[in-house]
Design a protein around this motif. Sequence first.
Motif, PDB file in Angstrom:
ATOM      1  N   GLU A 409       0.842  -1.205   0.000  1.00 17.01           N
ATOM      2  CA  GLU A 409       0.000   0.000   0.000  1.00 17.01           C
ATOM      3  C   GLU A 409       0.879   1.259   0.000  1.00 17.01           C
ATOM      4  O   GLU A 409       0.508   2.269  -0.565  1.00 17.01           O
ATOM      5  CB  GLU A 409      -0.915   0.013   1.230  1.00 17.01           C
ATOM      6  CG  GLU A 409      -1.696  -1.268   1.416  1.00 17.01           C
ATOM      7  CD  GLU A 409      -3.108  -1.209   0.884  1.00 17.01           C
ATOM      8  OE1 GLU A 409      -3.927  -0.539   1.493  1.00 17.01           O
ATOM      9  OE2 GLU A 409      -3.379  -1.869  -0.144  1.00 17.01           O
ATOM     10  N   VAL A 410       2.051   1.163   0.661  1.00 17.91           N
ATOM     11  CA  VAL A 410       2.975   2.311   0.684  1.00 17.91           C
ATOM     12  C   VAL A 410       3.542   2.539  -0.722  1.00 17.91           C
ATOM     13  O   VAL A 410       3.621   3.674  -1.196  1.00 17.91           O
ATOM     14  CB  VAL A 410       4.117   2.085   1.710  1.00 17.91           C
ATOM     15  CG1 VAL A 410       5.104   3.249   1.694  1.00 17.91           C
ATOM     16  CG2 VAL A 410       3.546   1.909   3.109  1.00 17.91           C
ATOM     17  N   TYR A 411       3.906   1.459  -1.400  1.00 12.96           N
ATOM     18  CA  TYR A 411       4.414   1.595  -2.774  1.00 12.96           C
ATOM     19  C   TYR A 411       3.326   2.182  -3.684  1.00 12.96           C
ATOM     20  O   TYR A 411       3.594   3.027  -4.532  1.00 12.96           O
ATOM     21  CB  TYR A 411       4.884   0.242  -3.321  1.00 12.96           C
ATOM     22  CG  TYR A 411       5.989  -0.413  -2.518  1.00 12.96           C
ATOM     23  CD1 TYR A 411       7.049   0.344  -2.028  1.00 12.96           C
ATOM     24  CD2 TYR A 411       5.981  -1.766  -2.247  1.00 12.96           C
ATOM     25  CE1 TYR A 411       8.065  -0.239  -1.281  1.00 12.96           C
ATOM     26  CE2 TYR A 411       6.986  -2.366  -1.502  1.00 12.96           C
ATOM     27  CZ  TYR A 411       8.022  -1.596  -1.015  1.00 12.96           C
ATOM     28  OH  TYR A 411       9.016  -2.181  -0.271  1.00 12.96           O
ATOM     29  N   LEU A 412       2.104   1.683  -3.481  1.00 10.98           N
ATOM     30  CA  LEU A 412       0.981   2.200  -4.281  1.00 10.98           C
ATOM     31  C   LEU A 412       0.809   3.699  -4.049  1.00 10.98           C
ATOM     32  O   LEU A 412       0.586   4.469  -4.988  1.00 10.98           O
ATOM     33  CB  LEU A 412      -0.318   1.497  -3.879  1.00 10.98           C
ATOM     34  CG  LEU A 412      -0.811   0.344  -4.715  1.00 10.98           C
ATOM     35  CD1 LEU A 412      -2.119  -0.178  -4.160  1.00 10.98           C
ATOM     36  CD2 LEU A 412      -1.004   0.724  -6.181  1.00 10.98           C
ATOM     37  N   MET A 413       0.918   4.097  -2.789  1.00 17.30           N
ATOM     38  CA  MET A 413       0.767   5.508  -2.450  1.00 17.30           C
ATOM     39  C   MET A 413       1.816   6.351  -3.183  1.00 17.30           C
ATOM     40  O   MET A 413       1.503   7.401  -3.743  1.00 17.30           O
ATOM     41  CB  MET A 413       0.900   5.677  -0.936  1.00 17.30           C
ATOM     42  CG  MET A 413       0.803   7.102  -0.470  1.00 17.30           C
ATOM     43  SD  MET A 413       1.449   7.286   1.199  1.00 17.30           S
ATOM     44  CE  MET A 413       3.203   7.084   0.935  1.00 17.30           C
ATOM     45  N   LEU A 414       3.066   5.870  -3.180  1.00 21.71           N
ATOM     46  CA  LEU A 414       4.127   6.610  -3.874  1.00 21.71           C
ATOM     47  C   LEU A 414       3.836   6.687  -5.368  1.00 21.71           C
ATOM     48  O   LEU A 414       4.013   7.737  -5.997  1.00 21.71           O
ATOM     49  CB  LEU A 414       5.482   5.936  -3.639  1.00 21.71           C
ATOM     50  CG  LEU A 414       6.114   6.186  -2.270  1.00 21.71           C
ATOM     51  CD1 LEU A 414       7.323   5.296  -2.074  1.00 21.71           C
ATOM     52  CD2 LEU A 414       6.536   7.649  -2.131  1.00 21.71           C
ATOM     53  N   PHE A 415       3.374   5.574  -5.921  1.00 18.87           N
ATOM     54  CA  PHE A 415       3.040   5.552  -7.352  1.00 18.87           C
ATOM     55  C   PHE A 415       1.960   6.588  -7.661  1.00 18.87           C
ATOM     56  O   PHE A 415       2.071   7.364  -8.615  1.00 18.87           O
ATOM     57  CB  PHE A 415       2.573   4.139  -7.748  1.00 18.87           C
ATOM     58  CG  PHE A 415       2.032   4.051  -9.145  1.00 18.87           C
ATOM     59  CD1 PHE A 415       2.881   4.074 -10.240  1.00 18.87           C
ATOM     60  CD2 PHE A 415       0.665   3.966  -9.370  1.00 18.87           C
ATOM     61  CE1 PHE A 415       2.378   4.013 -11.534  1.00 18.87           C
ATOM     62  CE2 PHE A 415       0.152   3.903 -10.660  1.00 18.87           C
ATOM     63  CZ  PHE A 415       1.016   3.924 -11.747  1.00 18.87           C
ATOM     64  N   PHE A 416       0.925   6.615  -6.834  1.00 16.27           N
ATOM     65  CA  PHE A 416      -0.163   7.556  -7.099  1.00 16.27           C
ATOM     66  C   PHE A 416       0.236   8.996  -6.766  1.00 16.27           C
ATOM     67  O   PHE A 416      -0.382   9.932  -7.274  1.00 16.27           O
ATOM     68  CB  PHE A 416      -1.446   7.130  -6.380  1.00 16.27           C
ATOM     69  CG  PHE A 416      -2.166   6.044  -7.124  1.00 16.27           C
ATOM     70  CD1 PHE A 416      -2.888   6.348  -8.266  1.00 16.27           C
ATOM     71  CD2 PHE A 416      -2.064   4.722  -6.737  1.00 16.27           C
ATOM     72  CE1 PHE A 416      -3.509   5.354  -8.994  1.00 16.27           C
ATOM     73  CE2 PHE A 416      -2.681   3.726  -7.465  1.00 16.27           C
ATOM     74  CZ  PHE A 416      -3.406   4.035  -8.594  1.00 16.27           C
ATOM     75  N   GLY A 417       1.271   9.153  -5.956  1.00 18.02           N
ATOM     76  CA  GLY A 417       1.813  10.501  -5.752  1.00 18.02           C
ATOM     77  C   GLY A 417       2.372  11.048  -7.051  1.00 18.02           C
ATOM     78  O   GLY A 417       2.136  12.211  -7.414  1.00 18.02           O
ATOM     79  N   VAL A 418       3.106  10.188  -7.777  1.00 23.21           N
ATOM     80  CA  VAL A 418       3.667  10.604  -9.071  1.00 23.21           C
ATOM     81  C   VAL A 418       2.537  10.834 -10.073  1.00 23.21           C
ATOM     82  O   VAL A 418       2.543  11.823 -10.820  1.00 23.21           O
ATOM     83  CB  VAL A 418       4.667   9.532  -9.584  1.00 23.21           C
ATOM     84  CG1 VAL A 418       5.185   9.897 -10.965  1.00 23.21           C
ATOM     85  CG2 VAL A 418       5.823   9.383  -8.612  1.00 23.21           C
TER      86      VAL A 418
END
Lengths: 500, 158
Positions: A409-418
């Motif tokens: 979920e943390v990786y997903l969050m970073l992805f959606f930040g970009v």
Amino acid sequence: MEAFLSGMAVLADPFILGMTVAGTLLGVFVGALPGIGGSTTLALLLPLTIGINPIASLAFMGAVYCGANFGGSITAILVNSPGDPSASATALEGYKMAEKGEAGLALGMSAVASAIGGIFSVIVMIVAAPLLARAAYSFGPPEYFALALFGLSMCAAVGGDSPVKNLIAAAFGVALATVGIDLTTGVERFTFGLYDLTDGIGFVPVLIGLFALAEMFDQASRQHSLGKLLKLDSVRIPGMAEFRKCARSIVLGSGLGTFIGALPALGATTAALVSYNETRRWSKHKHEFGHGAIEGVAGPEAANNSAVGGAMVPTLALGIPGSSTTAIMLAALVVQGVRPGPHLFNEQPTLLYAVFASMLAANLIYLVLGLYSAKLFARISMVPPALLWPAVFVLSVIGAYGPNQSMGEVYLMLFFGVVGLLFRRHGFSPAPLVMGLVLGSLLEESLKQSLLIFQDGWVLGFLGRPIALLLIGVTLLGLGAPWVLRLVARLRGPAGRRVA
Amino acid sequence: MSRPTPFLWRDRRVALAVAAVALAFLAGTFSFDAVPAALMEGMGASEFPRLVGFVILLLALVLALQPAPAEEEALPAINRCGWATFAACLAFLAVMALAGMLVAMFAFMVGVGWLWGERRPGVLLASAGGMVLCLWLLFVRVFGLTLPGGLLGDMLFN
């Protein structure tokens, strides 16, 4: 009436009243933390409430739910990072107001509109809960499909550069909602063998990424232009002029929020986004939208808080959660040995009305809290960006990680930040993507069920459902009207010139 | 800064990117496991995603056909601080894998705070330490979350 009075009487119990106050305070506090909204908090608190008696437990959770919904607007306004998904629409105008030095005004309006919306919906629930539940229950898959389609078509006017870009973002949201195991066939879709994706893309990491992280990246790339700290003398509680200006949007938001919230699966987030759109549509000050319109705060805030009361109806009366937060409430009921459903109104009316009473009390508590602590909340804006945004990042990380304790979920969050940063740079609004993600599964499931019901004659099938037909007609009209009008104007243009 | 609009102006380039993602999405629907025909009733797992993919393609086409502006505004460049902040986010993940989430949070707050212009070491250390302490108290002690301890944590405590 007897049930209502006995429900209200439970608040005379100091323990239950204390739990309600504690729940509201905790809800506002955690709701203000980015990504730590009502659903996360309730999920984390669920094991702790098992040992408490059902009425106190449900009063506490109801108060957390209400408080978190209001608290979510605090960070939406102050740091453009909705603490709760339902505050995403508030961020659109609230943050602009904060940037203009009107953070206190936005917070004050948010508190009042939230309380009015919340109290309105609870009163409506108390008076008309059985009727509303019955009305929502009469909706079948075709009506839900048409309603979800209508909701998505509303995205065209949510924000960003152009309606087409908004619709693209909404369609991407729907596409994201297809990730995970297909419930009807059991087939894995776009999971790439990752266990974290089998249940679909989590709402929390997407939201935190799109709003909080994208904002942090954006702030970082124009960091040199920051440093304008909010002065305390610019913080003020809304006056009569502002209330008069916002009266229509509050009434509209309260009505829309209660109605949309009462419809199963359509919760506070949808209510707030639809209300934002309708507030802008009916506003006399359209030009202010996108630049910090106070009506754009009042409407969504009234809507998302009135949806809280509305969302409790299908949850309690039908056992169908009105939102992700009420899904956790539903789990809490089951854990407490209470079986939600239509029989609940007859068998345990006191429990039912105790929940409504606690929600009513929570709305009054956070009204006082919101009005008298607006300055305190506004002080968050005075924290230097160099300290604030790294703190927002760590809160976001723990917010994304918390619900499932998953690094995915943390990786997903970073992805959606970009993704969020790219959206901003190219004129896309993140709100339609969120709405697409919220409505995507409902759209797919209701379409599949409708086609099963209608078999081969789906056109005739939809024609035989007046509510669905009406909603589809309104959707087509809303999407097609601007194009048709433009075409007519283009066709008339040369003829007009010839006549002249 | 603006310049005359080229044929592939920004929204057209965006439309191309959207179309590419939609095509990849559509291609992905062909990799789903097949469901035996005897078990199939109504729409399968791939039809709805395909429908969505085609809608996105259609919308990309509509975007590409939008009238071009007379001049195209250049996008503001992402400055060094922006890139460094993004790099710090990636470094956060690496530090977390090595030393755990709490250590990574502390290091991130100090590092990015300094990067963004805060030069008082006491303020940086106090804010980072206070924040991490509050998070530890709330999430670990109150809510009972288990935060990733990283390789170092695993070695020390397991």
